[in-house]
Structure formats: structure tokens, C-alpha cells
Design a protein around this motif. Sequence first.
Motif, mmCIF file in Angstrom:
data_model
loop_
_atom_site.group_PDB
_atom_site.id
_atom_site.type_symbol
_atom_site.label_atom_id
_atom_site.label_comp_id
_atom_site.label_asym_id
_atom_site.label_seq_id
_atom_site.Cartn_x
_atom_site.Cartn_y
_atom_site.Cartn_z
ATOM 1 N N THR A 143 0.830 -1.196 0.000
ATOM 2 C CA THR A 143 0.000 0.000 0.000
ATOM 3 C C THR A 143 0.862 1.243 0.000
ATOM 4 N N ALA A 144 1.906 1.217 0.773
ATOM 5 C CA ALA A 144 2.777 2.381 0.846
ATOM 6 C C ALA A 144 3.393 2.690 -0.502
ATOM 7 N N ARG A 145 3.648 1.640 -1.259
ATOM 8 C CA ARG A 145 4.262 1.834 -2.570
ATOM 9 C C ARG A 145 3.375 2.695 -3.446
ATOM 10 N N CYS A 146 2.054 2.591 -3.217
ATOM 11 C CA CYS A 146 1.109 3.347 -4.012
ATOM 12 C C CYS A 146 0.774 4.683 -3.372
ATOM 13 N N ALA A 147 1.315 4.946 -2.185
ATOM 14 C CA ALA A 147 0.887 6.136 -1.467
ATOM 15 C C ALA A 147 1.985 7.185 -1.373
ATOM 16 N N VAL A 148 3.110 6.979 -2.042
ATOM 17 C CA VAL A 148 4.224 7.905 -1.887
ATOM 18 C C VAL A 148 4.099 9.109 -2.809
ATOM 19 N N ASP A 149 3.136 9.121 -3.717
ATOM 20 C CA ASP A 149 2.971 10.271 -4.589
ATOM 21 C C ASP A 149 2.668 11.519 -3.769
ATOM 22 N N LYS A 150 3.331 12.590 -4.089
ATOM 23 C CA LYS A 150 3.085 13.858 -3.416
ATOM 24 C C LYS A 150 2.871 14.934 -4.462
ATOM 25 N N PHE A 151 1.770 15.634 -4.356
ATOM 26 C CA PHE A 151 1.450 16.639 -5.356
ATOM 27 C C PHE A 151 2.429 17.798 -5.284
ATOM 28 N N THR A 152 3.007 18.131 -6.442
ATOM 29 C CA THR A 152 3.941 19.245 -6.543
ATOM 30 C C THR A 152 3.563 20.074 -7.764
ATOM 31 N N PRO A 153 2.997 21.259 -7.570
ATOM 32 C CA PRO A 153 2.578 22.063 -8.734
ATOM 33 C C PRO A 153 3.770 22.462 -9.574
ATOM 34 N N CYS A 154 3.559 22.562 -10.878
ATOM 35 C CA CYS A 154 4.662 22.945 -11.766
ATOM 36 C C CYS A 154 4.092 23.574 -13.033
ATOM 37 N N ILE A 155 4.969 24.166 -13.807
ATOM 38 C CA ILE A 155 4.624 24.666 -15.137
ATOM 39 C C ILE A 155 5.140 23.631 -16.120
ATOM 40 N N HIS A 156 4.250 22.785 -16.575
ATOM 41 C CA HIS A 156 4.618 21.677 -17.461
ATOM 42 C C HIS A 156 4.379 22.130 -18.901
ATOM 43 N N ALA A 157 5.309 22.933 -19.424
ATOM 44 C CA ALA A 157 5.162 23.465 -20.770
ATOM 45 C C ALA A 157 6.517 23.938 -21.275
ATOM 46 N N GLU A 158 6.758 23.779 -22.550
ATOM 47 C CA GLU A 158 7.994 24.268 -23.156
ATOM 48 C C GLU A 158 7.943 25.791 -23.284
ATOM 49 N N HIS A 159 9.135 26.382 -23.312
ATOM 50 C CA HIS A 159 9.247 27.803 -23.608
ATOM 51 C C HIS A 159 9.301 28.003 -25.118
ATOM 52 N N ASN A 160 8.834 29.133 -25.580
ATOM 53 C CA ASN A 160 9.002 29.486 -26.989
ATOM 54 C C ASN A 160 10.454 29.873 -27.259
ATOM 55 N N PRO A 161 10.930 29.669 -28.465
ATOM 56 C CA PRO A 161 12.262 30.190 -28.812
ATOM 57 C C PRO A 161 12.303 31.701 -28.640
ATOM 58 N N ASP A 162 13.480 32.225 -28.423
ATOM 59 C CA ASP A 162 13.627 33.666 -28.158
ATOM 60 C C ASP A 162 13.131 34.526 -29.314
ATOM 61 N N GLU A 163 13.184 33.998 -30.539
ATOM 62 C CA GLU A 163 12.834 34.824 -31.692
ATOM 63 C C GLU A 163 11.329 34.928 -31.945
ATOM 64 N N ILE A 164 10.521 34.265 -31.113
ATOM 65 C CA ILE A 164 9.072 34.332 -31.288
ATOM 66 C C ILE A 164 8.547 35.641 -30.718
ATOM 67 N N TYR A 165 7.760 36.352 -31.509
ATOM 68 C CA TYR A 165 7.257 37.670 -31.123
ATOM 69 C C TYR A 165 5.784 37.559 -30.730
ATOM 70 N N LEU A 166 5.463 37.887 -29.475
ATOM 71 C CA LEU A 166 4.092 37.841 -28.977
ATOM 72 C C LEU A 166 3.848 39.023 -28.047
ATOM 73 N N GLN A 167 2.591 39.464 -27.968
ATOM 74 C CA GLN A 167 2.230 40.578 -27.098
ATOM 75 C C GLN A 167 1.009 40.172 -26.263
ATOM 76 N N LEU A 168 1.269 39.555 -25.116
ATOM 77 C CA LEU A 168 0.179 39.066 -24.270
ATOM 78 C C LEU A 168 -0.531 40.186 -23.528
ATOM 79 N N ASN A 169 0.149 41.302 -23.333
ATOM 80 C CA ASN A 169 -0.426 42.370 -22.516
ATOM 81 C C ASN A 169 -0.766 43.620 -23.317
#
Length: 1375
Positions: A237-263
Motif C-alpha cells: 500500500t505504501a508503494r502506491c501512497a508515496v505520490d506527493k502533489f507538486t505544482p509545476c509549469i509543465h510546458a515548453e518555452h518558446n524560442p527567443d525569436e518568437i514575437y508575442l504581445q500578451l499584454n
Amino acid sequence: MQESFRQETGPSRKRRKIQSPDVFISHAGPDKVLIADLLSEKLQAHGLNCFLDKISMEPGDYARDEMTKAMESAKVGVFILSPEFAARKWTMRELRCFLRRRSEAIRSGMRPPTLIPVFYRLSIRECRELDPNRYWDDERKNIFEVEKFFSDERQREASTDTVKRELQELADFTGIENEVGATNLPGDRFGHDKRAHLVEQVFLWVKKKCEEDSSDEVREVLNASGQVGTQAAVTSTARCAVDKFTPCIHAEHNPDEIYLQLNSRGIDGSPNTCEARLKEAVLSTDRNTSIGATATGKGGVGKTCALRAIAHDDDIKAQFSGGVYFMSLGKDANVGRLIEQLCMAVKASGGKQVAAEMREQSELSRVLTEMRAWFNTRVCLFIIDDVWAVNGIDACILQKLSTLAAATGDIRERSRLLYSTRDSELKQVGKRVTFEPREREGSDSVHMLMLASGANPEEANDPRCKEAVSEILKLCAGLPLALNVAGTGVRYMRDRWEGEKSQAWEAYLSKMKSRNTIRSESPGDGYLLSLDATLHASLEIVESGIGSDAERLGQFSFRNIHRSLCVMKKQDGMPLSLVRDLWEMDYESAEKYAIQMERVGLVDLHYDKDCGWVRMHDLTHDFAVQEAQKEESVTVWYKKLADVCRQGRGLLGMTESEGREGKDAREKYVFENTYRVLKQGGCVEELKNLFLSARWVKAVIQRGSVWQYEEAVKDLNSFLRNTGGSESLLRDTGEEGSVYAMELMMRAARLSVPFCDESSAGIYFQLYGRIKHRASELGSVQRILEEIEEHTPRPWLQPVSECVGRAGGSLVEQIVLPSTAHEVGMDSTGGVYGHYSNPGDTRITVFTQSPDKETKMTELGNDFETGSRELTCGCVSMSKRYAVIGYGDGTLQFWSVSEKKILWSVCGHESRVRSVAMSGDGKRAVSGSDDMSVRVWDVDTELQIGDALTGHAGSVASVGMSSDGKRAVSGSEDESVRVWDVDTGLQIGDALTGHTDGVDSVAMSGDGKRAVSGSWDKSVRVWDVDTGLQIGDALTGHTGLVTSVAMSGDRKRAVSGSRDRSVRVWDVDTGLQIGDALTGHTEAVYSVGMSGDGKRAVSGSEDESVRVWDVDTGLQIGDALTGHTSVVSHVAMSGDGKRAVSGSWDGSVRVWDVDTGLQIGDALTGHTDGVKSVAMSGDGKRAVSGSRDRSVRVWDVDTGLQIGDALTGHTDRVTSVGMSGDGKRAVSGSEDESVRVWDVDTGLQIGDALTGHAGCVTSVAMSGDGKRAVSGSWDESVRVWDVEKGSTVHLGKLKDWRDIVERFLNAEDVSRTGHRRKRLEVFEIEGKIVHEREDGSEAVLAQLESMVFWWEVDDNHGVFVAAAGHRVAIMKLVV
């Protein structure tokens, strides 16, 4: 030597002795057989160690010591309360012990035991106000005086006030109340059903508490310093209970040359770019758009880059504290890829084990349910890029995925979803933001081009290159992808340009114009006017020798290697280790050329765990496919990739390693893409052979790819049928057998998944056992079995008898619920629906499954505290997705299932709501109550329609409603049926009287013109609603109370089920029974249903089976549909009668294909009820089993077949069996207090029954020559029998069992418990047979679908025999 073992769990699993039980059941004698025994068996069958007085002891145990140890250590105490319980010494001692343990634990800060009172024949009020003078036995003697309760000795031990105080303390615990009317009296018409229901409720509650304790124990172990992994009881049971939630940003970054205006915002303050509007939509708190947003637009307009930028935006990260999770699909994606992307998001947030469990699911709905449970109330943003309704992903996929967004709580604190799509067929959700190409020479286009080129923005106006820049902008047509490719091409040239940098613009323009071909997604729309030109220009740049080693490449040019990438899947990468083989070069060279192509915008190269991956934009991939078709064809490249995949160990070589871990990226990619590559390469025969390989299917299960495998098999079989011609042609060519065998293996794999870990031996056991019934008919199946026998790692257990359920039968789908389904139904489309609730809970969960197997669970939560009120009934209307719930205090709640919110709530009745029903359109509901009233409700207006419908003189036990909601029907304990006009609130005609006992079940035709009722008086009556008259005479024939009635859609036929085990069908117009009673069930029928035309009926029974009947012929259609492991309490049927659905107390809902409900392979023989004991002959050639069905059966261990007929004669359950050394004689003991000896060859009983015991015979054994037998009983005696004479040789005490066996029998030939032989190191735990390897690791050799109650092992002959549910599972150990 043979050894017998009861089921064991926890740290003592290698010993039969249970030192620390999970559950201690305390009861008085009168409640043993009808309540305690049934509860104990159910708990044991589900893997819980349960102590129930002498039944839990071995011969030779000292009762007082064993009981004291058990009650001092059990985690849960169940107290079945009755007057005798309060009066008796030992039961009150047991309660006192638990109360003391609880008090001591609380004082010391330790975990207290759980106490669960069952108010069976003593109510809560009686416990709080105990009056010993009120209780009398059948002889009119005071129970407390009979038990010497008032004696000085008893009063010194515990005074009357002490006992009262202890019972008062127990009454303060939340317990389980019995329904009024249930007693132990044989003639009690309520008794059996109510006791069975009580046992089920107690079981579910105890199981829940034990699971909570187990979970808490794991947490304690994990929190204890230095204790992790040291406690065997919780390791798994413990083997299945060791997961611990850790928030993250699971996404690639855009290359530096990409031009965007979010704001970016305009003068009016509103967002003025596509990406800014999209960000605002995601952050919006507008209730109508709170689900999120959808980015639409054609390819290459910047949607993916905008989504990536949003994922890393500071405002987004601040809003979504639970993290941001980016997933990508693409036009080649299927449901399998979607599931994998969801799993990766869970894994990224710390849920490694959860993700592994999700991968084992084949249904998207179940994956989404687990994913929701993992993220729970955390506020997250889920981004899913490039969604298409293709390859099994339907047009409503966005709505299904939107269940990941929480629908309760503050709207500002909800998860949201962000999608992008190019598919106009997709049904979109949230706010829609459309991305368009930029203005050709506008500032955005200039910025994009300049940023990608690395040039100074002012260079765009430099007279030396202004004209060239302007021309490039025009050719790129404002398309962000084309601008980016052009810019990276210019950057590449500028970096290597030896002259004036500004001249590179003119040179690049020249290359664009040299190969400018126009390609569009739809003719004439001008879209992608110049993307091909920019890609050709990039190829010209690297091909021309600028910065390249073209001379070293020879004939293998950049154009060639780029075309080869046409075999990639869209939105998916290919490992560089595989690309290098496709390009026929070493890794370093492949990496070098991939980097060069990346620098001119032809591919993307990224690294994950030191592995390089090559990717392309979808439109760039389309370009590669187009170029390949012009040159050598895409098929050529797929054939080449197939050759590359076969290199090394070959495709089957990948199946040799265990588990999912340790697979390199190349091998993983090859495995996941094998079907696509081989099929596109025209290698159909190789594919067929692969899918008919047990090794391949084993690897599929190990890698969690059953869903993808299932889709591939279906697609391949469809292809073979479409290209192979008619069915007769398939038979002539031998393909028919192959097609069927592939489908059989596919079904076997799907059925096996819940019972497999990553052990090859365990998986092969499952596959072998599920398909072997077709080996004699199909050569392809026989070859699969031979492959398993050859390649399974040793040791392994080979199934000999029916050990697991057969593949290819009637079971279409199984929905596993955590509790009992209280309603099941099937709508007009074949979809399944119903609801369940957990014991003691105040909420219900609605489950639905669409015809394409999409399952959805919707919990209707509320603010009621668990246990604060009793949930009594519920009903779901799927037409409008409404639900109504009734409670014990008279409250009714009306819900919107789709919105998961309470529409309104009302205290509608003065006492318990007994039954609710809804109209077909879900707009009206009707309720019946113990307050003797019926009330009708308008769901939309939230008002009661008219006054309460009164007239009944007893509790309203059942209500029904016509489809249009204009009429309602009610049945009452006052023996009457009443029909009501809902609009006027008046009763239609007089009360429909005729029944002579309470009415427990009513149903109404869809048009409201006919009603049918079933009663405890054993009759069924049909009523004309308009006239208020009974149609014909009472429909009699049942010899037991009628439990369920139903009516066909055309109101011409009615069906009834009864406790007499029969189903009867009636002609409504004539009032006559159609044909004979439909018999076959071996226990009471609990529920019936009928097809729309009345030609088929379905029934569910206490015998745990579902049966389907042809009403016209009176015959059962196919075999009984078995698989449930408890009472089948609810059944329903589709309108066309082709499918049935059943719900059971075992917590599962099963969907059956009635038309395929035919016998598959040889007929199944065996017990019809739970197997209690098994034993083996000394030579290991025969096994014997005893069952609750009162029969004894003998089995041939080599073939797994039953020898002769069942040995019958016992009048009650068979509890124990034994066998002589040569297997020619068997002995059995029973609850009928007798011992019987059998001649196995003739099937006859030897002499009369051996009688003399005054209690259930719990243990038997036999001498090697079969001339003597020994039996032990609850009467605490042991008897030695002379079989030939039928007389008692010796009478001794149970505690001397071992000594008596050794004295009177040849001990070497007797099955007995003892220490396992060390050399095998094979043991059973929770239904699994496990092999402990030399390094201490464990491999599951076999897992049975039912919990093993008893198992027998013959080490000398390598034979295992298990009593598992209804099956006698015979397995041979192969070493």
C-alpha cells in the motif's frame, strides 16, 4: 507433502495462523447463522482477516485464549446488538474490551479501534434506555434471568448500571440500523431481504473503515523517521501512497525569436492582439465562460506559440496555484495519445503511481475520473493544443475534457482549460478567440520577421535591403510560421555571410522565388501561399553548401533526409537514435545535420534525459509528405522505417524485458508506433502474426498499452474483412480463424489488466486461462498456448481448470463502483446509467456510460455531514439529466446532474421518503413516504403540484410515473394500489384493491393506461387505470413474495420475479400467464426487466447470476450471465432486447451482449455457490471440493475436468473435505452436522451419513487407505470413524485434534496445515499466488478474480488447488 491454507494477508501471510485480525465480530448465538456468518464470509472473501468465534480457530486452539487475543488486537469491532447480546456475559465482555482499548488509546495518543454497532434486534433507543424486564424468549421466560444476568457473580463483574452505561456509550457511535420488521423468525416475510440488505450495508461500512485504517497506517509509517519500507503489512500500500502533489509549469518555452504581445491593449483598454484576448479569456471570471477558452484558426497562425507563452505568463502563474499543464495532440492523435498526454500531466505534478494506474485504463472517462481525483480542488490551467475529432476522438471531446475544471466553489478559484484547434467539426467550449494571419506589411509582421532574423528592426527601412524585406513580407502573407521560417533562414545566411549583411536579404529572396510553388488546404483560398517557398528556400540554403558538408553526404541530400521524416506522426517527436538509422549514419552526424535543419526552420530539435528528439510543425510535416509523394512515395519510407525497427533484437525481442521501466527512447517509440509503421508499409501479414503472439500481447499489458492495442486490432480486423472479401472467402483462406483469435486475445488482454502487475508469469497465466477453451477448435489459439508454454519464465502456474473468466463471452463492459448500485437503467441509445452511494453517506454519485463506452461519474455533493441523516432512495432521469434524492427525515433534493448543483431542496414529507420516480422527460417527480402520502413535484418551477395525494392507510413503499408525467401510481403496505391524475391532484377511480398483503413493487406503462403491481401475497395484478378495474384475475402462480415487476413498452406484457426463484410473464389483456414459469435461478429473483416489444425478459438473482429469457418459447437465451460475486439487485434491458445491464451488491455494474450470450467452448461445470474447502489425493492426481451449494465434486488434476456427477446428499453447506491417498475415496463435513464418505469412481455414498456431532462439522481428514476418517465440530468434539463399519472408533476433544490425527491416521498421507516447504517460497496473498525470488523480490505467478477462501498445495507434484468464489481453480507449477 500436501498443505492446506486459508487466505492470509499482511505480515503473517506465510503462516495460516492469523495473529491480528482486521475485524472482530461480536454477537449472541441466535444471530450467528443469519447475520454473523454471512458477514464473516463476505469480509473474508474480500481479503479482510475476520475473527468469528470458533469458526476462526484451528483444532487444538483454546477458545478463551484465542478470543482474548483477537479482541485485544482487532482494528475494527462489529457488535450485532440484540437483547441476548446485552444479557450474555461474553458479548458484554467483548464490548467492554473494545471500549477500554479505545479509552486507553485516546489517553496515550495512539490509534483507537473502530467500533461499529449494528442495531439489529436492539434499537438505538433501547440501547440508551435498556430495560431488562422487557425481553422474553419463546417460552415466556425473561431473557436476562435465563442468562443469570442478575446473579451475584454477574453483578459483581458488571452491574446493571454498568451494562446500561456501556450500551449507552456504544449507542453514541454512528452505527447501522436495521429496517423495522426484520427478525430471525423463519416465517417473517421481511426477514430474508432485510437481513441480506443489512449484511451488505455492514460489509460496505466495515470495508470502508478498514480501508481508511490501512491508508492512515501507511501515512503513519511514512511519517515515522527511518521506518519507511520496514513494515510488511503496509509495504504494497505504501508503494502506491508515496505520490506527493507538486505544482509545476509543465510546458515548453518558446524560442527567443518568437514575437508575442500578451499584454497589449488598445486605446479603450481592451486587448488588441489575438494572444492578449486569449489570455484575458483564460483569466475571466465571467460565469458563462469560466471553463476557459478555445483558440481557433488555420495552421501556422501562431496558436501554439500563444499557448506556450500563456503557460509561462506571470499573471497566469499567480492565478493557477496548482500549476499549468500543457498537452499536445495533433491530427494523427487517437484516444491512446490523449490518455498518455493526460498521464504525463499527472506525472509532472508528482503523481507517478497515479499516472501508472491511469495508463492501465482503457476508457478515457475512467482516466479523467482518476485525474480529477488527483488534482482534486487544486486550481490548475490545463492547456491542450491542436485538438481534432479524428481516430476515435469524437466531436464532443472538449466537453468531456472540461470535466477537469472544477464546477463548484468560488468562480475565481476554479481550474480552467485552454484549447487550440483547426477542426471546424469540433464542438467548442468557453470563449472562442480566432487567430488570423497578420497584416502583410504591418508592424506585427515586421517585428516577427526581424526578431526571427536577428537583424536590427531598423534594417527593414535600410535602403539597401528595404525592397527585399518588403517583398519577403508580401510573400509570407502575414503567416507567422512562414515569417519565422523566413527569418531563421535569413539569420542562418547572415551569420555566414562574408560581405555586407544587408545583402543576405536579397540572396534569401532569390532562393524563395526560385522554388515558389503554391499549395493550399482548400483550392483557391490563397492560404499558405508562400510557406512552401520558405521551406524550399531553407532546403536550398543547407543544400547549397553554405556551412554544410554536402560533399560528404554524397547522394543522400538534405532534401532526401527531410523527405524521410514524412513517416513521423504529427505533433510527435522521433528519437534521434532512430532517425540516425533511418538516415543511415552515425549518431554524431545525424545530430549535426538535424541541428543545421533546425537553424533554417525545417525541424525542431530538443533533448529529454540526454536523448535527442526531432520534431516538425504539422504544416512542415505536410510539406515533407507532399515532397515524398512526388519523388518515391511515402510507402517506400515506411518500408524503410519498418526495416530499421526490425534491427537488433527485432520486434519480438522488445518483449523480453520485464515491466515498463528501463525502456530506452528508441525502443519505446518503435513499440508504440509498430502498428502504424507496419500497416503504412504494407506489412499486414507481419502485423497479424505479431498480434497473434502471446509475447507481444504480454508486452502490451506490461507497457500499459491495452487501449492502443485494442484499437489496432479492431482496425486491422476491419481491414482484413474489407480486403479479404466475404466471410466465406475468409474461411477458405484461413483468415477467419486468425481474425477471431486476434479479437479473442484482445478481449483476454482487456479482461486481464485488473489482475496483472508487470510479472510476465502472471500475465501469461491470465492470457492462457482466458483463451484455452478455444484451443481444440482453433489452431491459431493452440499455437498461442504453445508459445506461452515455451516462453513463460520459470516457475509459472499453468491453468488446468477454469481459473479465470473466459474471453469472448457475453460480458461487454464492467463498471467498477466503490459501493452498491441502487439503480441501473439503459436509455434508447443503449447508454447505461444509474447511481450509487457509499454507506452512511448523504450524497449519491450518478454514473453514465455512452454506447461508445465513455463512462462518467458525477458526485452530487451537499453540505450534509456524513451520518447526519439517512439517504433512503434516489432516481435519475437521463433525458434531462436531473436527479431526485430522498432522505429519512422527509427531505427531497432535486439536482442538475450536468451542472452538479442542487436546483432546490424541500422538506416534502413528515417522515422517511420510501420511494421516488421521475417522468420520462425529467420534468416531474413523484415521491412516496412513511407518512402515507404521495407528492408530485415540478422540477423546473420548484413547486409541489397540488396538495399531497392522500388516501393510503400505510407506508407508501413504491411509486411510478408515466412517461409524460401526467399520471402516477403508488403501492402501499395497506395492500392497495392507487393511481393519481397529476394535473388535478385527484385519485383516478377508487383504490385498486385486491392484494391481501403489502404492495412492494409497482410499474406503469409509458402511456399511463396500465399499471402492474407485485405483492407480498405472492400475486401480480394488472390494472386498467382509466376504469380503475383489475384486468382479469390476480396473476397467481408464484409461491413466494413478488420482489419486482416490469412492463413492456407496448403495455401488452408484464414480467414478475419472486423469492420462489422463478420469473413469470403475463399477457396483460387476458390476465393469463404466458407459458410456464421461467426457472433456472437457484436463489430468489431480486429484479426483472423487459424489452420494448415484450419478447425478451431479464432477471437478476441472489444466486449472483443474470439470465435472459425468450418469452415466446419460454427458454433461457444462452447460459446464465455470471461474474457478479454478490446478489444481483437491479437489472434493465435495452428497448430492442439486445443488451442488458445489471447492478450488484458486489459494487459492479456489468453490460451484457444478449445475442452473444451463447456457450463459448465446452460447457462450464462446477459449483453453483461459493467453494468452502478443497483437498487433494496423495498422488496429486485428484482434487475434491465442497461448497455452499451442498455438493461435493471431484476433479482430475491433469485435465481440470470434473470426474462424474456431483456427490450430493448433504442438506446444508459443505464446510470441509478430505481425500484418501489414492484419490478413490473422499470425505466431507457439513453444517448439517453429518460426515459423509464417498466412492469417487462410482459416485456413490459409502454407507449412511456418519452422525453424532451436535454442531457444524468444521474439519475432516482421511487416512491414506481411506478406511478411517476424523472430523471436528463446533460442539468441540473430535470423532474418529471406521468408514467400513460406519461407527465411531474414538471420541475426543477438539483441542486434541493434532494428537488424534497422528494417533489414528497415517499422518504422512493426511492433508494438514503446517510450514511451507522452503524450496518453493510460493505463498498466497489477497488472491495472488506469489513467488519469492532468491534476491527477495516477488513475482506474481497468478491472480484469481475471486478471493481465495482455501487452497491446497501438493509440493511433491507441483499442484495448486484453490477454492475461489464458485470456482475450483487447479494449477500446475511448471519449473
